[in-house]
Design a protein around this motif. Sequence first.
Motif, PDB file in Angstrom:
ATOM      1  N   SER A 246      50.688  48.612  44.009  1.00  9.70           N
ATOM      2  CA  SER A 246      49.744  48.274  45.064  1.00  9.70           C
ATOM      3  C   SER A 246      50.091  46.939  45.712  1.00  9.70           C
ATOM      4  O   SER A 246      49.788  46.717  46.884  1.00  9.70           O
ATOM      5  CB  SER A 246      48.318  48.222  44.502  1.00  9.70           C
ATOM      6  OG  SER A 246      48.244  47.293  43.434  1.00  9.70           O
ATOM      7  N   GLY A 247      50.769  46.082  44.963  1.00  7.89           N
ATOM      8  CA  GLY A 247      51.162  44.790  45.503  1.00  7.89           C
ATOM      9  C   GLY A 247      52.490  44.799  46.217  1.00  7.89           C
ATOM     10  O   GLY A 247      52.906  43.766  46.765  1.00  7.89           O
TER      11      GLY A 247
ATOM     12  N   ASP B  72      69.062  53.829  39.556  1.00  7.17           N
ATOM     13  CA  ASP B  72      70.355  53.223  39.873  1.00  7.17           C
ATOM     14  C   ASP B  72      71.122  54.041  40.915  1.00  7.17           C
ATOM     15  O   ASP B  72      71.846  53.485  41.747  1.00  7.17           O
ATOM     16  CB  ASP B  72      71.201  53.092  38.599  1.00  7.17           C
ATOM     17  CG  ASP B  72      70.689  52.005  37.677  1.00  7.17           C
ATOM     18  OD1 ASP B  72      71.062  52.026  36.481  1.00  7.17           O
ATOM     19  OD2 ASP B  72      69.913  51.136  38.138  1.00  7.17           O
ATOM     20  N   SER B  73      70.958  55.345  40.866  1.00 10.69           N
ATOM     21  CA  SER B  73      71.717  56.229  41.744  1.00 10.69           C
ATOM     22  C   SER B  73      71.329  56.096  43.213  1.00 10.69           C
ATOM     23  O   SER B  73      72.083  56.545  44.090  1.00 10.69           O
ATOM     24  CB  SER B  73      71.549  57.680  41.300  1.00 10.69           C
ATOM     25  OG  SER B  73      70.178  58.051  41.341  1.00 10.69           O
ATOM     26  N   VAL B  74      70.186  55.488  43.500  1.00 11.29           N
ATOM     27  CA  VAL B  74      69.736  55.391  44.900  1.00 11.29           C
ATOM     28  C   VAL B  74      69.602  53.944  45.383  1.00 11.29           C
ATOM     29  O   VAL B  74      69.315  53.722  46.561  1.00 11.29           O
ATOM     30  CB  VAL B  74      68.404  56.129  45.122  1.00 11.29           C
ATOM     31  CG1 VAL B  74      68.496  57.564  44.630  1.00 11.29           C
ATOM     32  CG2 VAL B  74      67.236  55.404  44.479  1.00 11.29           C
ATOM     33  N   LYS B  75      69.826  52.995  44.510  1.00  4.14           N
ATOM     34  CA  LYS B  75      69.702  51.591  44.903  1.00  4.14           C
ATOM     35  C   LYS B  75      70.634  51.273  46.058  1.00  4.14           C
ATOM     36  O   LYS B  75      71.802  51.658  46.053  1.00  4.14           O
ATOM     37  CB  LYS B  75      70.017  50.678  43.714  1.00  4.14           C
ATOM     38  CG  LYS B  75      68.876  50.524  42.732  1.00  4.14           C
ATOM     39  CD  LYS B  75      69.264  49.603  41.585  1.00  4.14           C
ATOM     40  CE  LYS B  75      68.120  49.488  40.580  1.00  4.14           C
ATOM     41  NZ  LYS B  75      68.499  48.667  39.407  1.00  4.14           N
ATOM     42  N   GLY B  76      70.094  50.575  47.045  1.00  7.10           N
ATOM     43  CA  GLY B  76      70.882  50.209  48.206  1.00  7.10           C
ATOM     44  C   GLY B  76      70.931  51.281  49.276  1.00  7.10           C
ATOM     45  O   GLY B  76      71.392  51.020  50.401  1.00  7.10           O
ATOM     46  N   ARG B  77      70.466  52.487  48.961  1.00 12.71           N
ATOM     47  CA  ARG B  77      70.466  53.573  49.945  1.00 12.71           C
ATOM     48  C   ARG B  77      69.053  54.025  50.310  1.00 12.71           C
ATOM     49  O   ARG B  77      68.795  54.396  51.459  1.00 12.71           O
ATOM     50  CB  ARG B  77      71.247  54.776  49.402  1.00 12.71           C
ATOM     51  CG  ARG B  77      72.699  54.495  49.071  1.00 12.71           C
ATOM     52  CD  ARG B  77      73.450  55.776  48.722  1.00 12.71           C
ATOM     53  NE  ARG B  77      72.915  56.439  47.531  1.00 12.71           N
ATOM     54  CZ  ARG B  77      72.465  57.688  47.515  1.00 12.71           C
ATOM     55  NH1 ARG B  77      72.481  58.418  48.617  1.00 12.71           N
ATOM     56  NH2 ARG B  77      72.010  58.229  46.381  1.00 12.71           N
ATOM     57  N   PHE B  78      68.161  54.001  49.346  1.00 14.06           N
ATOM     58  CA  PHE B  78      66.779  54.452  49.562  1.00 14.06           C
ATOM     59  C   PHE B  78      65.842  53.253  49.586  1.00 14.06           C
ATOM     60  O   PHE B  78      66.057  52.270  48.871  1.00 14.06           O
ATOM     61  CB  PHE B  78      66.340  55.407  48.454  1.00 14.06           C
ATOM     62  CG  PHE B  78      67.010  56.748  48.443  1.00 14.06           C
ATOM     63  CD1 PHE B  78      68.113  57.024  49.243  1.00 14.06           C
ATOM     64  CD2 PHE B  78      66.531  57.749  47.610  1.00 14.06           C
ATOM     65  CE1 PHE B  78      68.730  58.267  49.219  1.00 14.06           C
ATOM     66  CE2 PHE B  78      67.129  58.994  47.565  1.00 14.06           C
ATOM     67  CZ  PHE B  78      68.235  59.251  48.378  1.00 14.06           C
ATOM     68  N   THR B  79      64.789  53.369  50.379  1.00 15.61           N
ATOM     69  CA  THR B  79      63.759  52.331  50.436  1.00 15.61           C
ATOM     70  C   THR B  79      62.381  52.978  50.372  1.00 15.61           C
ATOM     71  O   THR B  79      62.071  53.854  51.188  1.00 15.61           O
ATOM     72  CB  THR B  79      63.865  51.510  51.718  1.00 15.61           C
ATOM     73  OG1 THR B  79      65.165  50.921  51.808  1.00 15.61           O
ATOM     74  CG2 THR B  79      62.822  50.396  51.731  1.00 15.61           C
ATOM     75  N   ILE B  80      61.581  52.530  49.415  1.00 16.36           N
ATOM     76  CA  ILE B  80      60.218  53.026  49.293  1.00 16.36           C
ATOM     77  C   ILE B  80      59.275  52.025  49.942  1.00 16.36           C
ATOM     78  O   ILE B  80      59.485  50.813  49.865  1.00 16.36           O
ATOM     79  CB  ILE B  80      59.839  53.269  47.815  1.00 16.36           C
ATOM     80  CG1 ILE B  80      58.487  53.979  47.715  1.00 16.36           C
ATOM     81  CG2 ILE B  80      59.855  51.970  47.018  1.00 16.36           C
ATOM     82  CD1 ILE B  80      58.144  54.433  46.285  1.00 16.36           C
ATOM     83  N   SER B  81      58.243  52.539  50.605  1.00 19.00           N
ATOM     84  CA  SER B  81      57.250  51.669  51.230  1.00 19.00           C
ATOM     85  C   SER B  81      55.919  52.406  51.260  1.00 19.00           C
ATOM     86  O   SER B  81      55.843  53.586  50.918  1.00 19.00           O
ATOM     87  CB  SER B  81      57.678  51.268  52.641  1.00 19.00           C
ATOM     88  OG  SER B  81      57.808  52.410  53.470  1.00 19.00           O
ATOM     89  N   ARG B  82      54.882  51.700  51.685  1.00 21.25           N
ATOM     90  CA  ARG B  82      53.563  52.335  51.757  1.00 21.25           C
ATOM     91  C   ARG B  82      52.727  51.665  52.827  1.00 21.25           C
ATOM     92  O   ARG B  82      52.927  50.485  53.143  1.00 21.25           O
ATOM     93  CB  ARG B  82      52.855  52.278  50.405  1.00 21.25           C
ATOM     94  CG  ARG B  82      52.627  50.876  49.886  1.00 21.25           C
ATOM     95  CD  ARG B  82      52.165  50.876  48.433  1.00 21.25           C
ATOM     96  NE  ARG B  82      50.776  51.311  48.298  1.00 21.25           N
ATOM     97  CZ  ARG B  82      50.188  51.505  47.128  1.00 21.25           C
ATOM     98  NH1 ARG B  82      50.858  51.336  45.987  1.00 21.25           N
ATOM     99  NH2 ARG B  82      48.913  51.881  47.066  1.00 21.25           N
ATOM    100  N   ASP B  83      51.801  52.424  53.369  1.00 18.60           N
ATOM    101  CA  ASP B  83      50.833  51.913  54.320  1.00 18.60           C
ATOM    102  C   ASP B  83      49.467  52.122  53.680  1.00 18.60           C
ATOM    103  O   ASP B  83      48.943  53.248  53.674  1.00 18.60           O
ATOM    104  CB  ASP B  83      50.945  52.665  55.653  1.00 18.60           C
ATOM    105  CG  ASP B  83      50.019  52.096  56.713  1.00 18.60           C
ATOM    106  OD1 ASP B  83      48.964  51.517  56.371  1.00 18.60           O
ATOM    107  OD2 ASP B  83      50.344  52.238  57.903  1.00 18.60           O
TER     108      ASP B  83
END
Length: 121
Positions: free
Chosen positions: A53-54, A61-72
Amino acid sequence: QVQLVESGGGLVQAGGSLRLSCAASGSIFSINAMGWYRQAPGKQRELVAGITSGGSTNYADSVKGRFTISRDNAKNTGYLQMNSLKPEDTAVYYCNADLSRYRYGPLSLYWGQGTQVTVSS
C-alpha cells in the motif's frame, strides 16, 4: 462481493510490450498489497511482482528491469507494465489483492480470473 478483473493480455512478438490492468470493484474499504502471478502450462503458479500500500515493490529475478508494477489507489487498480517480452514470459497472468471490506475488518485475499499473455519468437 469483491471482483478483480484483469485486462490487457494478448499476443505480442518478442521484444514487445504489454500493459496489464487489474481493477478491483465491489465492497472495498482498503487494499493492502497487490500482486501479479503467472502460470505457464505444466508449471506452478509463480510470483511475478508485488506492491504494498505504501508503494514498495518486489520482483521475480526473471523480470527485474523489464517489468514494472504500479497501482492507482484512487481507482483500486493495479498495473503491470511488461517490456522486452520474451517467449518464456508466455503464461496466464493473475492478479491478487489483500484487502479489507470494511473499516477494522480482516484482510482477505482475492484473485482475478487471469489473462493470457503469449509472446511469439
